[in-house]
Design an enzyme around this catalytic site. Structure first.
Site, PDB file in Angstrom:
ATOM      1  CE1 TYR A  97       0.680  -0.508   4.586  1.00  0.00           C
ATOM      2  CE2 TYR A  97       0.348   1.836   4.274  1.00  0.00           C
ATOM      3  CZ  TYR A  97       0.795   0.786   5.054  1.00  0.00           C
ATOM      4  OH  TYR A  97       1.360   1.027   6.278  1.00  0.00           O
ATOM      5  CB  CYS A  98       1.831   3.811  -1.720  1.00  0.00           C
ATOM      6  SG  CYS A  98       0.912   3.868  -3.267  1.00  0.00           S
TER       7      CYS A  98
END
Ligand SMILES: [Zn+2]
Ligand SMILES: [Zn+2]
Length: 199
Positions: free
Chosen positions: A45-46
């Protein structure tokens, strides 16, 4: 796929958060950290999903077989969780590079003021323009230090603007933390305790 200052104020429960300053370092370090888990399910995730496009290809290239990513990043996740009335698995604040420097996802405050250690997750940039250090500062330290990172920066901040320019031109900046700008994170509590010299 987030940097230390992003993960410091918010992350998914149980996430692996490498201590890195840049995305490039993040890629290298994260692959190393899970090198023995190539068959495991990986979820990346970012902030907005962009970094994960690159990162997922990188993980596959390194032999990981089950690589997944959070499409739309934390920004979209937060929106969807809210719409559906679910409890977020992301705790704290989502650091973003706009004037707010973060969007609150849950009420949890998982970090501390870098100057006094009080629970706090508000990032600021040092008010001394020559320093501009990004750090976490509570309201009372903000008042005490005029939104600066150290007394040295505070002193410069109070000089007339012409004098500040002159100092900058002359590169007389050993007394500030500007040398730390990107790669190193100064321990502000230690510096405030012992002074800049010994830090
Ligand atoms: Zn404080
Ligand atoms: Zn400063």
């Amino acid at each position: 796929m987030r940097n230390h200052y992003e993960s410091e104020v918010g992350h998914f429960e149980g996430a692996i958060c490498p201590e890195v300053d840049t995305f490039r370092e993040e890629l290298e370090k994260s692959v190393e950290m899970v090198a023995d888990k190539k068959e495991n399910k990986i979820l990346l995730y970012c902030t907005g999903g962009i970094r994960c496009e690159k990162a997922s290809a990188w993980f596959r290239h390194h032999g990981f077989s089950d690589v997944n990513q959070l499409h739309g990043g934390i920004i979209q996740y937060a929106r969807e969780v809210k719409e559906q009335g679910l409890t977020p698995k992301f705790i704290g604040k989502n650091f973003v590079f706009d004037e707010r420097l973060g969007e609150r996802i849950t009420e949890d405050i998982i970090s501390e003021c870098h100057q006094c250690g009080a629970p706090c997750d508000d990032h600021v940039n040092c008010a001394n323009d020559d320093c501009h250090l990004l750090f976490i500062q509570c309201t009372s330290c903000g008042e005490k230090f005029d939104n600066c990172c150290t007394p040295a920066c505070q002193e410069i901040f109070h000089l007339p603007i012409e004098e500040q320019r002159r100092l900058r031109k002359g590169k007389i900046k050993q007394d500030t933390l500007s040398v730390y700008r990107s790669r190193l994170r100064p321990d502000l509590r230690k510096i405030l305790r012992e002074g800049l010299e010994k830090a």
